[in-house]
Design a protein around this motif. Structure first.
Motif, PDB file in Angstrom:
ATOM      1  N   SER A  29      -6.531  57.061  59.844  1.00 26.59           N
ATOM      2  CA  SER A  29      -5.262  57.798  59.771  1.00 26.59           C
ATOM      3  C   SER A  29      -5.431  59.303  59.905  1.00 26.59           C
ATOM      4  O   SER A  29      -4.691  60.070  59.314  1.00 26.59           O
ATOM      5  N   GLN A  30      -6.408  59.714  60.683  1.00 25.90           N
ATOM      6  CA  GLN A  30      -6.611  61.143  60.870  1.00 25.90           C
ATOM      7  C   GLN A  30      -6.068  61.572  62.232  1.00 25.90           C
ATOM      8  O   GLN A  30      -6.067  60.792  63.187  1.00 25.90           O
ATOM      9  N   ALA A  31      -5.590  62.808  62.266  1.00 31.85           N
ATOM     10  CA  ALA A  31      -5.087  63.357  63.515  1.00 31.85           C
ATOM     11  C   ALA A  31      -5.988  64.514  63.919  1.00 31.85           C
ATOM     12  O   ALA A  31      -5.972  65.560  63.266  1.00 31.85           O
ATOM     13  N   LEU A 170       4.208  61.267  66.481  1.00 30.68           N
ATOM     14  CA  LEU A 170       3.888  61.393  65.049  1.00 30.68           C
ATOM     15  C   LEU A 170       4.509  60.240  64.269  1.00 30.68           C
ATOM     16  O   LEU A 170       3.859  59.624  63.423  1.00 30.68           O
ATOM     17  N   LYS A 171       5.774  59.944  64.566  1.00 30.95           N
ATOM     18  CA  LYS A 171       6.483  58.889  63.845  1.00 30.95           C
ATOM     19  C   LYS A 171       5.802  57.536  64.059  1.00 30.95           C
ATOM     20  O   LYS A 171       5.506  56.808  63.101  1.00 30.95           O
ATOM     21  N   GLU A 174       2.343  57.335  62.401  1.00 32.42           N
ATOM     22  CA  GLU A 174       2.405  57.235  60.945  1.00 32.42           C
ATOM     23  C   GLU A 174       2.854  55.847  60.499  1.00 32.42           C
ATOM     24  O   GLU A 174       2.303  55.285  59.556  1.00 32.42           O
ATOM     25  N   GLN A 175       3.851  55.302  61.211  1.00 31.27           N
ATOM     26  CA  GLN A 175       4.314  53.943  60.885  1.00 31.27           C
ATOM     27  C   GLN A 175       3.182  52.934  60.938  1.00 31.27           C
ATOM     28  O   GLN A 175       3.094  52.018  60.137  1.00 31.27           O
ATOM     29  N   GLY A 177      -0.178  53.598  60.957  1.00 30.57           N
ATOM     30  CA  GLY A 177      -1.447  54.000  60.356  1.00 30.57           C
ATOM     31  C   GLY A 177      -2.567  54.159  61.372  1.00 30.57           C
ATOM     32  O   GLY A 177      -3.712  53.811  61.120  1.00 30.57           O
ATOM     33  N   SER A 179      -5.053  56.380  63.874  1.00 32.12           N
ATOM     34  CA  SER A 179      -5.650  57.712  64.024  1.00 32.12           C
ATOM     35  C   SER A 179      -5.498  58.129  65.471  1.00 32.12           C
ATOM     36  O   SER A 179      -5.454  57.285  66.351  1.00 32.12           O
ATOM     37  N   ASP A 195      -4.452  67.324  62.017  1.00 33.98           N
ATOM     38  CA  ASP A 195      -4.964  67.587  60.678  1.00 33.98           C
ATOM     39  C   ASP A 195      -6.194  68.477  60.807  1.00 33.98           C
ATOM     40  O   ASP A 195      -6.506  69.269  59.941  1.00 33.98           O
ATOM     41  N   ARG A 217       3.068  67.102  55.825  1.00 34.06           N
ATOM     42  CA  ARG A 217       4.055  66.596  56.768  1.00 34.06           C
ATOM     43  C   ARG A 217       5.264  66.102  55.991  1.00 34.06           C
ATOM     44  O   ARG A 217       5.111  65.662  54.853  1.00 34.06           O
ATOM     45  N   PRO A 218       6.460  66.042  56.576  1.00 37.65           N
ATOM     46  CA  PRO A 218       6.753  66.525  57.930  1.00 37.65           C
ATOM     47  C   PRO A 218       6.700  68.041  58.005  1.00 37.65           C
ATOM     48  O   PRO A 218       7.164  68.727  57.085  1.00 37.65           O
TER      49      PRO A 218
END
Lengths: 243, 289
Positions: A29-31, A170-171, A174-175, A177, A179, A195, A217-218
């Motif tokens: 889950s990293q950006a 992004l949405k 995130e939904q 999970g 990366s 991130d 976030r957001p």
């Protein structure tokens, strides 16, 4: 071990060395964002991570799920251009990984997620640039990847469409999970999405600087902290002789 | 000081907007009724002029029979041998074309996909292509006699090269970026060929098929002129031997009509298969006259 580990000892095109001793890892889950000028090898690095370019010395390891599902790769790629098959409809393009036997339910869900309801049977020639890129994003998510690799995916659309697409990615990410590792030369995009930002130098300069974006976030595009970080990035780019 | 302005009006007039909103059924009827007759002006005009010239005595009917005589000959032939001849030629074209283009699709895919196959085969194919089809006729006759086999081999050979060349270049011209999408999903070569390379090279392939078909008609006449007991080519040689220009002209008209009809059928299939193309021709139907 991280989700994705890239270790490139050397990558050369002919006699020109483009990447040299680069280590990069991506956690769950990293950006992460690779920021650098044209020709610094950031797209090449992404292609190596995707397994599209195997002519390099080094290694790439991707942690696969417990179920050991090897049929669909855990990595998906969104190219700079949509690269849709012009002879397939929107649905068929999204389900491309499974050919004619694609999962209609999943495809319809993705069409709704990317905001293209009603365009399932449309051919790519009737789509605008932003819509085509939405289809490309949906196609990448169809295989339910754990890692999304994005190669300047918003560089060919106008500024407003770009912001919308950034929020969409992004949405969706995130939904699910997921990366992601994004390549860009847009500082604002890097700060809004990432991130962690890796600044690459010109030539085979490698990763010159990395910084984490400590904004929850957001995020608000107008946040003062983002502006502060932007000046840090600009300093780093200057130090790397990019600007 | 003069200010020059440049104004233009939208080209979609009320009429077009009206047709767009009309119901589907009436649209189909409108399409059938509004067959473009502009293409008929040249042939019909030529026939009328010819009739006039012969009637005025400017041209001898023994050199060029008037269209009215041709029509009578046509009616006479239509009761007997015409359909047998057309059927015989069409069957030969169809058989030869199918065999030739199928072989071409197989060989073209292999040579297009594997560079090593290209190294081994391409030079020989290019050299063979340079030999005119008719040069093979004596050899084909020695091998297969003057029966059907030699004719069909000649037609297949003529149809082979345009199809082979177009498919080969079609595969080589497929956008690498699209192939990469397939590679991203770790698709094996057969899947890549079926899902990306074949659809992407279809526009090229269709051009080759249509050209191959026209060459097939060309060689059927050549083969039948040399040795045949039925067929359009046989009508031609019959007409020459009997000094009957009307027979020759009927045969020529038959060839023109058959060639046009078979090509139009192919064009129809092509338009159906390639409706996804976003090209100049499909967008506005070419440049308006």
């Amino acid at each position: 071990m991280s989700l994705l580990d890239i270790d490139v000892r050397e990558k050369a095109f002919g006699k020109t060395i483009v990447l040299h001793d680069i280590k990069l890892s991506l956690d769950d889950s990293q950006a992460a964002v690779l920021l650098g000028p044209s020709g610094c090898g950031k797209s090449t690095l992404l292609r190596i991570a995707a397994g599209l370019d195997k002519q390099f010395s080094g290694s790439v390891s991707v942690k696969t799920g417990q179920d050991g599902n090897t049929k669909s790769p855990p990595v998906a790629f969104v190219f700079q251009e949509p690269r849709l098959m012009p002879w397939l409809t929107v649905s068929q393009n999204i389900g491309f990984a499974d050919g004619a036997k694609y999962d209609t339910g999943r495809v319809n869900g993705l069409i709704a997620d990317v905001g293209l309801t009603g365009h399932a049977a449309t051919l790519p020639k009737a789509l605008s640039g932003g819509m085509a890129q939405r289809v490309a994003i949906a196609r990448a998510l169809y295989t339910e990847p754990r890692i999304l690799l994005l190669d300047e995916p918003f560089s060919a659309v106008d500024a407003f469409t770009r912001m919308k697409l950034q929020d969409l990615v992004l949405k969706l990410v995130e939904q699910r999970g997921i990366s992601f590792l994004l390549v860009t030369h847009d500082i604002d995009e890097a700060l809004y999405l990432g991130d962690r930002i890796y600044v690459m130098g010109a030539g085979d300069g490698g990763i010159q600087h990395d910084l984490s974006v400590d904004v929850p976030r957001p995020r608000d595009r107008r946040a003062a902290r983002l502006a502060e970080l932007k000046s840090d990035v600009l300093t780093a780019l200057q130090a790397a002789h990019v600007i | 000081m003069t200010i020059s302005t440049h104004e233009f009006r939208g080209e979609a007039q009320d009429e077009q907007i009206k047709t767009r909103s009309s119901r589907a059924s009436s649209r189909i009827i409108a399409k059938i009724v509004s067959v473009d007759l502009r293409g008929a002006i040249v042939p019909v005009g030529a026939l009328a002029l010819l009739e006039l010239f012969v009637r005025m005595g400017w041209i001898s009917p023994y050199v060029l029979p008037p269209p009215s005589d041709l029509y009578e000959t046509f009616l006479y032939l239509a009761e007997g041998p015409l359909w047998t001849n057309i059927g015989a030629s069409a069957l030969r074209v169809l058989t030869g074309f199918v065999i030739g283009s199928l072989l071409a699709v197989i060989v073209g895919s292999v040579v297009g996909l594997w560079y090593s196959a290209e190294r081994y085969l391409e030079p020989s194919f290019q050299a063979l292509r340079a030999v005119p089809s008719l040069a093979w006729v004596p050899l084909l006759m020695i091998w297969f006699g003057i029966g059907e086999t030699s004719k069909i081999v000649l037609i297949a050979k003529s149809a082979f090269f345009p199809v082979y060349l177009s498919l080969f270049s079609g595969i080589r011209n497929v956008d690498r970026k699209l192939v990469e999408v397939g590679e991203m999903y770790r698709q094996p070569l057969p899947v890549l060929v079926w899902r990306i390379l074949i659809p992407a090279s279809l526009p090229h392939l269709f051009t080759g098929l249509r050209y191959g078909l026209s060459l097939a008609w060309l060689s059927v006449v050549a083969a039948e002129l040399l040795a045949a007991s039925e067929g359009i080519g046989y009508m031609l040689s019959d007409g020459r031997e009997l000094s009957r220009p009307d027979l020759v002209l009927i045969a020529i008209i038959c060839l023109a009509v058959l060639g046009k009809v078979s090509d139009s059928l192919f064009k129809l299939i092509e338009d159906r298969c390639l409706s996804w193309r976003d090209s100049y021709a499909t967008a506005i139907g070419g440049r308006p006259a």
